[in-house]
Structures are given as C-alpha cells and as structure tokens.
Design a protein around this motif. Structure first.
Motif, PDB file in Angstrom:
ATOM      1  N   UNK A   1       0.839  -1.206   0.000  1.00  0.00           N
ATOM      2  CA  UNK A   1       0.000   0.000   0.000  1.00  0.00           C
ATOM      3  C   UNK A   1       0.872   1.253   0.000  1.00  0.00           C
ATOM      4  N   UNK A   2       1.877   1.261   0.842  1.00  0.00           N
ATOM      5  CA  UNK A   2       2.754   2.439   0.911  1.00  0.00           C
ATOM      6  C   UNK A   2       3.527   2.614  -0.401  1.00  0.00           C
ATOM      7  N   UNK A   3       3.903   1.502  -1.016  1.00  0.00           N
ATOM      8  CA  UNK A   3       4.603   1.584  -2.298  1.00  0.00           C
ATOM      9  C   UNK A   3       3.707   2.247  -3.348  1.00  0.00           C
ATOM     10  N   UNK A   4       2.443   1.840  -3.401  1.00  0.00           N
ATOM     11  CA  UNK A   4       1.536   2.416  -4.388  1.00  0.00           C
ATOM     12  C   UNK A   4       1.387   3.918  -4.182  1.00  0.00           C
ATOM     13  N   UNK A   5       1.298   4.344  -2.935  1.00  0.00           N
ATOM     14  CA  UNK A   5       1.173   5.773  -2.665  1.00  0.00           C
ATOM     15  C   UNK A   5       2.346   6.539  -3.258  1.00  0.00           C
ATOM     16  N   UNK A   6       3.532   5.996  -3.127  1.00  0.00           N
ATOM     17  CA  UNK A   6       4.731   6.684  -3.609  1.00  0.00           C
ATOM     18  C   UNK A   6       4.947   6.537  -5.108  1.00  0.00           C
ATOM     19  N   UNK A   7       4.337   5.502  -5.722  1.00  0.00           N
ATOM     20  CA  UNK A   7       4.679   5.179  -7.112  1.00  0.00           C
ATOM     21  C   UNK A   7       3.462   5.086  -8.031  1.00  0.00           C
ATOM     22  N   UNK A   8       2.340   5.644  -7.635  1.00  0.00           N
ATOM     23  CA  UNK A   8       1.136   5.448  -8.431  1.00  0.00           C
ATOM     24  C   UNK A   8       1.237   6.091  -9.813  1.00  0.00           C
ATOM     25  N   UNK A   9       2.185   7.016  -9.989  1.00  0.00           N
ATOM     26  CA  UNK A   9       2.361   7.621 -11.303  1.00  0.00           C
ATOM     27  C   UNK A   9       3.182   6.738 -12.241  1.00  0.00           C
ATOM     28  N   UNK A  10       3.785   5.663 -11.749  1.00  0.00           N
ATOM     29  CA  UNK A  10       4.689   4.847 -12.564  1.00  0.00           C
ATOM     30  C   UNK A  10       3.982   4.032 -13.643  1.00  0.00           C
ATOM     31  N   UNK A  11       2.894   3.317 -13.347  1.00  0.00           N
ATOM     32  CA  UNK A  11       2.260   2.518 -14.400  1.00  0.00           C
ATOM     33  C   UNK A  11       1.766   3.403 -15.537  1.00  0.00           C
ATOM     34  N   UNK A  12       1.720   2.869 -16.753  1.00  0.00           N
ATOM     35  CA  UNK A  12       1.422   3.706 -17.924  1.00  0.00           C
ATOM     36  C   UNK A  12      -0.034   4.118 -18.060  1.00  0.00           C
ATOM     37  N   UNK A  13      -0.913   3.550 -17.226  1.00  0.00           N
ATOM     38  CA  UNK A  13      -2.340   3.856 -17.341  1.00  0.00           C
ATOM     39  C   UNK A  13      -2.960   4.043 -15.971  1.00  0.00           C
ATOM     40  N   UNK A  14      -3.616   5.179 -15.792  1.00  0.00           N
ATOM     41  CA  UNK A  14      -4.502   5.391 -14.645  1.00  0.00           C
ATOM     42  C   UNK A  14      -5.908   5.505 -15.222  1.00  0.00           C
ATOM     43  N   UNK A  15      -6.740   4.527 -14.909  1.00  0.00           N
ATOM     44  CA  UNK A  15      -8.082   4.470 -15.478  1.00  0.00           C
ATOM     45  C   UNK A  15      -9.094   4.922 -14.436  1.00  0.00           C
ATOM     46  N   UNK A  16      -9.791   6.016 -14.734  1.00  0.00           N
ATOM     47  CA  UNK A  16     -10.825   6.539 -13.845  1.00  0.00           C
ATOM     48  C   UNK A  16     -12.185   6.046 -14.306  1.00  0.00           C
ATOM     49  N   UNK A  17     -12.943   5.475 -13.374  1.00  0.00           N
ATOM     50  CA  UNK A  17     -14.301   5.040 -13.676  1.00  0.00           C
ATOM     51  C   UNK A  17     -15.265   6.042 -13.060  1.00  0.00           C
ATOM     52  N   UNK A  18     -16.065   6.651 -13.911  1.00  0.00           N
ATOM     53  CA  UNK A  18     -16.952   7.742 -13.515  1.00  0.00           C
ATOM     54  C   UNK A  18     -18.398   7.377 -13.851  1.00  0.00           C
ATOM     55  N   UNK A  19     -19.317   8.163 -13.331  1.00  0.00           N
ATOM     56  CA  UNK A  19     -20.735   7.973 -13.630  1.00  0.00           C
ATOM     57  C   UNK A  19     -21.370   9.323 -13.922  1.00  0.00           C
ATOM     58  N   UNK A  20     -22.078   9.391 -15.050  1.00  0.00           N
ATOM     59  CA  UNK A  20     -22.840  10.596 -15.360  1.00  0.00           C
ATOM     60  C   UNK A  20     -24.199  10.467 -14.689  1.00  0.00           C
ATOM     61  N   UNK A  21     -24.794  11.588 -14.265  1.00  0.00           N
ATOM     62  CA  UNK A  21     -26.092  11.498 -13.576  1.00  0.00           C
ATOM     63  C   UNK A  21     -27.176  10.995 -14.515  1.00  0.00           C
ATOM     64  N   UNK A  22     -28.084  10.213 -13.969  1.00  0.00           N
ATOM     65  CA  UNK A  22     -29.203   9.696 -14.745  1.00  0.00           C
ATOM     66  C   UNK A  22     -30.364  10.679 -14.695  1.00  0.00           C
ATOM     67  N   UNK A  23     -31.138  10.766 -15.779  1.00  0.00           N
ATOM     68  CA  UNK A  23     -32.300  11.659 -15.757  1.00  0.00           C
ATOM     69  C   UNK A  23     -33.306  11.215 -14.707  1.00  0.00           C
ATOM     70  N   UNK A  24     -33.867  12.179 -14.035  1.00  0.00           N
ATOM     71  CA  UNK A  24     -34.854  11.883 -12.991  1.00  0.00           C
ATOM     72  C   UNK A  24     -35.945  12.953 -13.043  1.00  0.00           C
ATOM     73  N   UNK A  25     -37.182  12.573 -12.684  1.00  0.00           N
ATOM     74  CA  UNK A  25     -38.260  13.574 -12.681  1.00  0.00           C
ATOM     75  C   UNK A  25     -37.977  14.681 -11.674  1.00  0.00           C
ATOM     76  N   UNK A  26     -38.393  15.866 -11.997  1.00  0.00           N
ATOM     77  CA  UNK A  26     -38.201  17.007 -11.108  1.00  0.00           C
ATOM     78  C   UNK A  26     -39.093  16.835  -9.876  1.00  0.00           C
TER      79      UNK A  26
END
Length: 230
Positions: A103-128
């Motif tokens: 865990x501590x290694x990842x904190x110090x080296x998280x920029x090393x791997x060639x890909x950081x993949x962010x998983x996001x969610x767009x809001x879903x339509x909902x009735x007012x």
C-alpha cells in the motif's frame, strides 16, 4: 490486435489479486481498449450504462494525479498503514506486513504505471421533485447504496480482463478526497462523479493464488447466524 491468452474463468477468479508494484512499460492502445470494453460488458442498473471511462496515459497528468492521490493518503494517515495503531491488512503478521508495504509503495509510485483508469458515472435523468420535497431517509440510503453498483461490476470485469492480459491493477478511491482537483485537472464536468481509479501496468509481483476465508466462515443460510450449509 493483441489477443489475451486463454484462461479458465475460475483460475482467473482465484488468481486475480490487488497488484500495486507495476512497471512503466507501455500498454498497447488496443489492449487498453479491450480492457475498457470488458468493463462495458458488465451489468448496469436498468441497462442505463451511465459509466464513463477516462484513460489517463499522459505522463504529466499521471504525475499530477499522483500528487492529488498522495494528498488524500496524507489526509487519512495512510502513509503509516500497517504500523502500530494504524489500519492493517488481514491475515497473519507476515501477510499484514506485506500488504502494508505494498500500500505504501503504491502511494509513492502510483504515477509509474502507464495507465490510470478513472471510472466515472454521469447522472441519470430523474423527474423534477415537487417544490420543497424532502426524500425520506430510506430513499436517500437507496440512492447512496445503488449509485456505485454498476461501476463496481465494471471494475471486476476490468480486473479479470487485466488478468487475462497478465496486467496488474488495484482499484483505489483515495482521489475522491480531493475530487474537485481531479475534475479541474482532467476537465471532468461538475455533475459527474468519479468512483474508482485503477492503476494498470505489467506487474513485478506474481498473480495469486489469493487467500480468502472459507465459505463456511462468511456465509449464513436463511438467517443471520445460521452457519452454512445449515
């Protein structure tokens, strides 16, 4: 197109674990695409597919993300992970020490791997809602519990796809402690939520087998406390 080697599903499940020591070696774009496509094959609530995937490969942006990530780690004292009086991993003393070091290694080296993949969610339509409407607590809780579910399914699919390509990854969420900075850095709209960041690269450590509690220790039948198989 690079094709993953054939691997038995249950072997993949039994050997996929969090790998945090990742090489900087580049990942071909067609493999990155296949990882994300695996994520899109996951189930989603009402088949809304409101996930969005942000693949960060630019070294400068990865470095900037890493600084935000480390700020989150410092905010909750995670650089001391596993030390006396701080959270630690499960298992025996040696296993806890290895997890903490990882865990501590990842904190110090998280920029090393060639890909950081962010998983996001767009809001879903909902009735007012009607003016002045305050949703009851159970409705609020329902939203809190259900909102990230589809994202987590996609995370598992991506982890299995990584295993097939012999890539390592580790889902992490520390970036959300400074999510506004992440959004500013990557131009993410305010209404979009980021749930998980996955550093992905070729690992220096080995894949599983994973150590997990036996089914009988974590499963009840037809009521809490009724030991499986009952």
């Amino acid at each position: 197109m690079n094709q993953p080697p054939a691997i038995d599903l249950f072997e993949a499940l039994s050997t996929s674990r969090s790998l945090r020591r990742l090489k900087p070696d580049p990942i071909p774009d067609d493999i990155i695409r296949q990882l994300i496509e695996a994520g899109t094959k996951a189930p989603s609530g009402s088949n809304q597919q409101n996930w969005r995937f942000l693949a960060v490969t630019d070294p400068e942006k990865r470095a900037a993300l890493a600084e935000i990530y480390r700020k989150g780690a410092d905010l909750i004292g995670l650089r001391n992970y596993g030390e006396e009086g701080s959270p630690g991993g499960g298992g025996d003393e040696r296993a806890q020490r290895l997890i903490a070091e990882s865990v501590r290694y990842l904190i110090d080296h998280i920029q090393d791997p060639p890909l950081l993949l962010l998983l996001c969610a767009v809001p879903l339509p909902a009735p007012e809602p009607p003016p002045g409407y305050q949703p009851p607590l159970n409705v609020v809780r329902f939203g809190e519990r259900s909102e990230p579910a589809s994202i987590l399914f996609a995370v598992q699919n991506i982890m299995l796809a990584c295993r097939a390509f012999e890539l390592g990854t580790c889902p992490t969420t520390l970036h959300v402690l400074h999510e506004d900075e992440v959004k500013d850095l990557l131009g993410i709209p305010e209404e979009v939520k980021t749930f998980v960041m996955m550093p992905i690269g070729y690992p220096t450590d080995r894949f599983g087998p994973v150590r997990r509690y036996p089914v009988e220790d974590v499963t009840f039948r037809d009521g809490w406390g009724n030991v499986w198989p009952g």
